[in-house]
Write an enzyme that holds these catalytic residues in place. Structure first.
Site, PDB file in Angstrom:
ATOM      1  N   GLU A   1       4.238  -1.070   4.704  1.00 47.02           N
ATOM      2  CA  GLU A   1       3.982   0.361   4.492  1.00 47.02           C
ATOM      3  C   GLU A   1       5.275   1.164   4.658  1.00 47.02           C
ATOM      4  OE1 GLU A   1       0.616   1.226   7.095  1.00 47.02           O
ATOM      5  OE2 GLU A   1      -0.753   0.646   5.515  1.00 47.02           O
TER       6      GLU A   1
ATOM      7  N   GLU B   1      -3.848  -5.243   1.930  1.00 49.72           N
ATOM      8  CA  GLU B   1      -4.690  -4.763   3.035  1.00 49.72           C
ATOM      9  C   GLU B   1      -5.813  -3.924   2.471  1.00 49.72           C
ATOM     10  OE1 GLU B   1      -2.964  -2.682   6.392  1.00 49.72           O
ATOM     11  OE2 GLU B   1      -1.158  -3.916   6.272  1.00 49.72           O
TER      12      GLU B   1
HETATM   13  C1  BG6 Z   1      -2.140  -0.395   8.171  1.00 48.79           C
HETATM   14  C2  BG6 Z   1      -1.203  -1.309   8.910  1.00 48.79           C
HETATM   15  O1  BG6 Z   1      -1.667   0.896   8.322  1.00 48.79           O
HETATM   16  O2  BG6 Z   1      -3.445  -0.298   8.576  1.00 48.79           O
HETATM   17  C3  BG6 Z   1      -1.848  -2.303   9.825  1.00 48.79           C
HETATM   18  O3  BG6 Z   1      -0.343  -1.971   8.026  1.00 48.79           O
HETATM   19  C4  BG6 Z   1      -3.042  -1.660  10.495  1.00 48.79           C
HETATM   20  O4  BG6 Z   1      -0.897  -2.767  10.737  1.00 48.79           O
HETATM   21  C5  BG6 Z   1      -4.035  -1.267   9.406  1.00 48.79           C
HETATM   22  O5  BG6 Z   1      -3.648  -2.425  11.481  1.00 48.79           O
HETATM   23  C6  BG6 Z   1      -5.319  -0.689   9.940  1.00 48.79           C
HETATM   24  O6  BG6 Z   1      -5.033   0.365  10.797  1.00 48.79           O
HETATM   25  P1  BG6 Z   1      -5.626   0.435  12.262  1.00 48.79           P
HETATM   26  O7  BG6 Z   1      -4.983   1.585  12.877  1.00 48.79           O
HETATM   27  O8  BG6 Z   1      -7.085   0.580  12.077  1.00 48.79           O
HETATM   28  O9  BG6 Z   1      -5.268  -0.861  12.895  1.00 48.79           O
END
Ligand code: BG6
Length: 478
Positions: free
Chosen positions: A180, A372
């Site tokens: 990101e 993701e």
């Molecule tokens: C993304 C990141 O922003 O979202 C991850 O690359 C992160 O590292 C994922 O875990 C989900 O966000 P969160 O805050 O729910 O863990």
């Protein structure tokens, strides 16, 4: 209508070292910025002070132990293999390889750990997808150099990536340079190791740090291709489409301005130079990026593919104060009345994923990779016929709807290498450092207060995803 995904589609899951390995001080690992941020790395709202940063690790920081993948990787990879994973995204913890970040020689024990992990994945024919830097800058680089605000980071990063590219050149083909990469604008400490408190950080220094990361990313792409021309090296951006709150042209302009802040990063990675729109923004904000000799040439080393995270969309307006704003993945925006939100306020928008895929593909005609996507939710462990489990229909529903939209985008003509859900096994949240914000198909018995046995249990979604992979997406339409 039913649709089967492409034959070689890479199905899998995604993780980050600092959120699941644990073993934060084992086998010579140095501290990373995560080890001193027990409450997670994102300021609650823009302009807030950096999140709680301590002098040294404190026992309440769940990331220190994570879910102990460091010692349980065999068991966990066997579970991924059981689901039929074709790819597994993980990051290398920079501070396992260069504990302080500025040493000349790497830590052999750290390198050996990833050898073992890659060998284990290879036993099952699972392709690793490796993030080189996922919110885990060595702490020493933050303290001593102010992280990516300092140009010296480029050469430290170059040494680190050259070391791992060389070591794993026959074990890893897919690489991502920075997780990101656009998030540094919103969470400079977590994302860029920049110790200056957010509210004291000038736009000049922030965008200069961005420049350093962009040059470093291009340099990694160049060096990686020299070490192994078959490497596929991608950038990774946080994707968040925005919709105009109304059809007022000024709201559409606000959309463009919001999205340009993110496109800046993928544009430079894919096109090899700064876009014109940002030059105006720089001028109006008194920002003058210092280019060192050779930077312009380096930026021309563009990526092989574009990867991104996608969780949510936002709305934008020229008069944002007139609307409610919601929380989000590192950044947020105005709440969209057409969408529902997760328990953490992230607005759920499957169609937005189809739009993002089409936008990126139209813009660059490069292969894409969704690295993701997923739903963070509170799970309740219940007793099932085969032992403890979670009836996580809400997670299945989220993923099913998003994957159907991925299928739509593929039919629209988008070229997509694969899809990895975030946190296929429960891990520690990045933004809030909780364990109760769970994304996994595999439940991990660990609680926010640190208690729990770390035992792994299959949730209902485990078999659901297994079936999706086995049928190459066809079961999504049943
Ligand atoms: C993304 C990141 O922003 O979202 C991850 O690359 C992160 O590292 C994922 O875990 C989900 O966000 P969160 O805050 O729910 O863990």
């Amino acid at each position: 209508m039913a649709y089967t995904f492409p034959k070689d589609f890479l199905w899998g899951g995604a993780t980050a070292a600092n959120q699941f390995e644990g073993a934060y001080n084992v086998d010579g690992k140095g501290l990373s910025v995560q080890d001193v941020t027990p409450r997670g790395g994102v300021p609650a709202k823009p302009g807030d002070h950096n999140p709680l940063i301590t002098d040294k690790p404190t026992a309440d920081n769940l990331k220190l132990e994570g879910i102990d993948f460091y010692h349980r990787y065999k068991e966990d990879i066997a579970l991924f293999a059981e689901m039929g994973f074709k790819v597994f995204r993980l990051s290398i913890a920079w501070s396992r390889i260069f504990p302080n970040g500025d040493e000349l020689e790497p830590n052999e024990a750290g390198l050996q750990f990833y050898d073992k992990v890659f060998d284990e994945l290879s036993k099952y024919g699972i392709e690793p997808l490796v993030t080189l830097s996922h919110y885990e800058t060595p702490l020493h680089l933050a303290r001593q150099y102010n992280g990516w605000a300092n140009r010296d980071l480029i050469s430290f990063y170059e040494r680190y990536v050259s070391t791992v590219f060389t070591r794993y050149k026959d074990k890893v083909k897919y690489w991502l340079t920075f997780n990101e990469v656009n998030s540094v604008l919103h969470a400079p400490f977590m994302s860029g190791g920049i110790a200056t408190p957010f509210e004291e950080l000038s736009k000049q220094d922030l965008y200069q740090a961005v420049h350093h990361e962009l040059v470093a990313s291009a340099l990694a792409t160049k060096v990686g291709h020299e070490i192994n021309p078959d490497f596929k090296i991608g950038c990774m951006v946080l994707a968040m489409p925005a919709y105009g709150m109304t059809s007022n042209p000024l709201d559409q302009l606000a959309v463009r301005q919001f999205e340009n802040q993110n496109y800046l990063f993928s544009d430079i990675h894919a096109r090899g130079k700064y876009p014109n729109y940002i030059k105006r923004f720089f001028k109006e904000n008194d920002i003058e990026i210092q280019f060192a000799e050779g930077d312009e040439e380096l930026l021309k080393h563009t990526v092989d593919f574009i990867s991104f995270s996608y969780y949510m969309s936002v709305a934008a307006a020229h008069n944002p104060e007139a609307y409610n704003s919601g929380r989000g993945n590192i950044m947020g925006g105005i709440s969209n009345p057409y969408l529902e939100a997760s328990e953490w306020g992230w607005q759920i928008d499957p169609v937005g994923l189809r739009l993002v895929l089409n936008d990126f593909y139209d813009r660059y005609q490069l292969p894409l990779f969704i690295v993701e996507n997923g739903l963070g939710a509170k799970d309740i462990l219940v007793e099932g016929p085969n032992g403890p489990t979670v009836e996580d229909d809400y997670r299945i529903d989220y993923l099913q709807k998003h994957l159907v939209q991925v299928g739509e985008a593929l039919q629209d003509g988008v070229e997509l290498l694969g899809y990895t859900t975030w946190g296929p096994i429960d891990l520690v949240s990045a933004s809030t450092a909780e364990l109760s914000k769970r994304y996994g198909f595999i439940y991990v018995d660990r609680n926010d207060d640190g208690t729990g046995t770390l035992a792994r249990y299959k949730k209902k979604s485990f078999n659901w995803y297994k079936e999706v992979i086995a049928t190459n997406g066809e079961s999504l339409y049943r």
